[in-house]
Design an enzyme around this catalytic site. Structure first.
Site, mmCIF file in Angstrom:
data_model
loop_
_atom_site.group_PDB
_atom_site.id
_atom_site.type_symbol
_atom_site.label_atom_id
_atom_site.label_comp_id
_atom_site.label_asym_id
_atom_site.label_seq_id
_atom_site.Cartn_x
_atom_site.Cartn_y
_atom_site.Cartn_z
ATOM 1 N N TYR A 54 -30.293 -17.605 -8.824
ATOM 2 C CA TYR A 54 -29.052 -17.276 -9.529
ATOM 3 C C TYR A 54 -28.225 -18.535 -9.650
ATOM 4 O O TYR A 54 -28.062 -19.263 -8.668
ATOM 5 C CB TYR A 54 -28.244 -16.225 -8.758
ATOM 6 C CG TYR A 54 -28.225 -14.900 -9.467
ATOM 7 C CD1 TYR A 54 -27.659 -14.785 -10.727
ATOM 8 C CD2 TYR A 54 -28.782 -13.764 -8.881
ATOM 9 C CE1 TYR A 54 -27.666 -13.573 -11.411
ATOM 10 C CE2 TYR A 54 -28.782 -12.557 -9.548
ATOM 11 C CZ TYR A 54 -28.212 -12.465 -10.817
ATOM 12 O OH TYR A 54 -28.221 -11.279 -11.480
ATOM 13 N N GLU A 56 -25.007 -18.738 -11.886
ATOM 14 C CA GLU A 56 -23.961 -18.510 -12.901
ATOM 15 C C GLU A 56 -23.076 -19.738 -13.010
ATOM 16 O O GLU A 56 -22.779 -20.398 -12.009
ATOM 17 C CB GLU A 56 -23.123 -17.291 -12.530
ATOM 18 C CG GLU A 56 -23.858 -15.993 -12.801
ATOM 19 C CD GLU A 56 -23.068 -14.768 -12.356
ATOM 20 O OE1 GLU A 56 -21.907 -14.918 -11.932
ATOM 21 O OE2 GLU A 56 -23.638 -13.673 -12.415
ATOM 22 N N ASP A 200 -27.390 -21.460 -38.482
ATOM 23 C CA ASP A 200 -28.331 -20.779 -37.593
ATOM 24 C C ASP A 200 -29.723 -21.255 -38.025
ATOM 25 O O ASP A 200 -30.268 -20.777 -39.019
ATOM 26 C CB ASP A 200 -28.183 -19.266 -37.747
ATOM 27 C CG ASP A 200 -29.182 -18.499 -36.888
ATOM 28 O OD1 ASP A 200 -30.145 -19.127 -36.385
ATOM 29 O OD2 ASP A 200 -29.021 -17.272 -36.736
ATOM 30 N N THR A 226 -33.306 -20.764 -31.926
ATOM 31 C CA THR A 226 -34.177 -20.244 -30.872
ATOM 32 C C THR A 226 -35.208 -21.313 -30.554
ATOM 33 O O THR A 226 -35.435 -22.228 -31.344
ATOM 34 C CB THR A 226 -34.890 -18.942 -31.304
ATOM 35 O OG1 THR A 226 -35.514 -19.162 -32.560
ATOM 36 C CG2 THR A 226 -33.927 -17.786 -31.396
ATOM 37 N N LYS A 229 -39.876 -20.318 -31.806
ATOM 38 C CA LYS A 229 -40.520 -20.128 -33.124
ATOM 39 C C LYS A 229 -41.291 -21.414 -33.461
ATOM 40 O O LYS A 229 -42.188 -21.781 -32.711
ATOM 41 C CB LYS A 229 -39.465 -19.758 -34.161
ATOM 42 C CG LYS A 229 -38.771 -18.421 -33.842
ATOM 43 C CD LYS A 229 -37.871 -17.976 -34.972
ATOM 44 C CE LYS A 229 -37.279 -16.600 -34.736
ATOM 45 N NZ LYS A 229 -35.987 -16.637 -34.018
ATOM 46 N N ARG A 235 -39.337 -18.540 -24.780
ATOM 47 C CA ARG A 235 -38.475 -17.640 -25.553
ATOM 48 C C ARG A 235 -37.017 -17.800 -25.125
ATOM 49 O O ARG A 235 -36.705 -17.718 -23.932
ATOM 50 C CB ARG A 235 -38.943 -16.202 -25.301
ATOM 51 C CG ARG A 235 -38.316 -15.130 -26.138
ATOM 52 C CD ARG A 235 -39.171 -13.866 -26.077
ATOM 53 N NE ARG A 235 -40.425 -14.072 -26.794
ATOM 54 C CZ ARG A 235 -40.578 -13.942 -28.109
ATOM 55 N NH1 ARG A 235 -39.556 -13.578 -28.866
ATOM 56 N NH2 ARG A 235 -41.743 -14.163 -28.682
HETATM 57 N N1 DSN Z 1 -36.640 -11.336 -35.562
HETATM 58 C C1 DSN Z 1 -36.778 -12.734 -35.867
HETATM 59 C C2 DSN Z 1 -37.665 -12.949 -37.030
HETATM 60 O O1 DSN Z 1 -38.785 -12.450 -36.986
HETATM 61 O O2 DSN Z 1 -37.315 -13.628 -37.972
HETATM 62 C C3 DSN Z 1 -35.486 -13.402 -36.061
HETATM 63 O O3 DSN Z 1 -34.670 -13.139 -34.977
#
Ligand code: DSN
Length: 424
Positions: A54, A56, A200, A226, A229, A235
């Site tokens: 932990y 925080e 984004d 993110t 991807k 993740r």
């Molecule tokens: N759900 C994701 C996508 O597949 O584009 C984006 O958050």
């Protein structure tokens, strides 16, 4: 005492589920634009003892003791991502892209404030103001879309809406848009009305890290993304700002406003992927992702399949199924393809006459197949296999023959030839 036995011995049911998904990953062709396959190093970091801690707060200012090593690790992750992308302040704690966006909204907006973002049904994202998401429920999102002729973002409309609604944030970014973003025009519009320019970049930040797609950090005030991807990491989410004060403000918008303790095993996995993305091989990978997408797009067009906006500048493309069969919905097509070994998702296309749960489009992305080692020649084969299956979607004998060719191709490019269980 810590049980030293393996997962196969302790929990054979779960081990079997992991084994089965490893098998699924190893024996199909993966075209979900937001997925990828992480390295063994990323898997090791995310499966590490950092999961036990932990912590925080932020490095140097924690609500728990024993955080010196966690601090060092989190600072390393921050340093690596800033070196990779630029910017002055990085937050690597968001559990996801949605929570990265939540942190920005919580810190820069009051409830009811106006934001200008892209329509979900024309390529935006749930957290860009969808009425079923907190963003649309707490804030007044105004949406821009694409031009019906070019199917590219209509920057005149963006400016017109900005001047009319005076949003506090002008938001660029997408989950289903195959083109570059005109950052300079968004910047000009935001400056004209004194708004924050936010990007984004969740979908394509990996391509930016690999220097194959324009970098939003050079234009925006704040960039969220993110890490799992095209960036091919653990993740989770992250935020970069070009202004220290805004970065510190957004920190509070994440913890304590939106999250408690973060997921330190995931942050370690992010740090590993930032390191991997800084290597020359990742630049070659990112360019190959785009080359693969363009080779596949060109083949679909040759095959008579219409693509939204006529092609792609990035890692994804959107197929208009009406050019194959007026009656075929995205949902039916995606399920049929998954059954025969090609995994992708159905998606609305701009001005789609069908509701999102049926949709007229398929979204296809190349980050995963590129990690699997496929190149342009295989992309042509994949486009042919998809076209053949779509054209014969009711013909079980044809589909059976197509499936054997799909499985044969997948067999040559397994992402995890050694399997998963006992991998670490
Ligand atoms: N759900 C994701 C996508 O597949 O584009 C984006 O958050």
């Amino acid at each position: 005492m810590i049980d030293p036995r393996t997962i196969e011995e302790v929990d054979p049911a779960m081990a079997e589920l992991i084994r089965r998904d490893a098998e699924r990953q190893n024996t199909s062709i993966h075209l979900i634009a937001s997925e990828n396959f992480v390295s063994k190093a990323v898997l090791q970091a995310t499966g590490s003892v950092f999961t036990n801690k932990y912590a925080e707060g932020y490095p140097g200012r924690r609500y728990y003791e024993g955080c010196e090593i966690i601090d060092e690790m989190e600072r390393l992750a921050q340093k690596r991502i800033l070196e990779l992308l630029g910017g002055v302040h990085a937050n690597v704690q968001p559990h996801s892209g949605a929570q990265a966006n939540m942190a920005v909204y919580f810190s820069l907006l009051d409830i009811g404030d106006t934001v200008l973002g892209m329509r979900l049904d024309q390529g935006g994202h749930l957290t860009h103001g969808s009425p079923v998401n907190f963003s649309g429920q707490y804030y007044n999102f105004v949406a821009y879309g694409v031009d019906p002729g070019t199917e590219r973002i209509d920057m005149d409309e963006v400016r017109k809406l900005a001047l009319e609604h005076r949003p506090k944030i002008v938001l660029a970014g997408y989950s289903a848009y195959p083109r570059h973003l005109e950052y300079d025009k968004f910047r000009e519009i935001a400056d004209e009305i004194g708004a924050v320019f936010m990007v984004d970049a969740a979908h394509y930040i990996g391509l930016v890290a690999g220097k194959a797609y324009p970098n939003p950090v050079e234009h925006a005030d704040v960039v969220t993304f993110t890490t799992h991807k095209a960036l091919r990491g653990a993740r989770g989410g992250a935020v970069i700002t070009n202004n220290e004060e805004m970065g510190l403000n957004i920190q509070k918008g994440l913890f304590p406003a939106a999250q408690g303790g973060s997921l330190y095993n995931q942050i370690a996995g992010k740090a590993v992927c930032f390191h991997e993305a800084a290597q020359p091989a990742f630049q070659a990978y990112s360019q190959q992702v785009i080359d693969n997408a363009q080779a596949m797009a060109a083949r679909f067009i040759e095959n008579g399949v219409r693509l939204v906006s006529g092609g792609t500048d990035n890692h994804m493309m959107l197929l208009d199924l009406r050019s194959v069969d007026e009656e075929l919905t995205g949902k039916v097509a995606a399920k049929m393809l998954d059954r025969i070994g090609i995994t992708l998702n159905f998606n609305t296309i701009p001005f789609d006459p069908r509701p999102p749960f049926r949709a007229s489009g398929l979204r296809i992305g190349t980050p995963s197949v590129t990690t699997q080692g496929m190149k342009e020649a295989e992309m042509v084969q994949v486009a042919d296999l998809v076209t053949e299956a779509l054209r014969n979607h009711g013909e079980e004998r044809v589909l059976a023959a197509t499936e054997s060719r799909i499985r044969e191709l997948a067999k040559q490019f397994p992402p995890y030839p050694e399997g998963f269980v006992g991998h670490i």
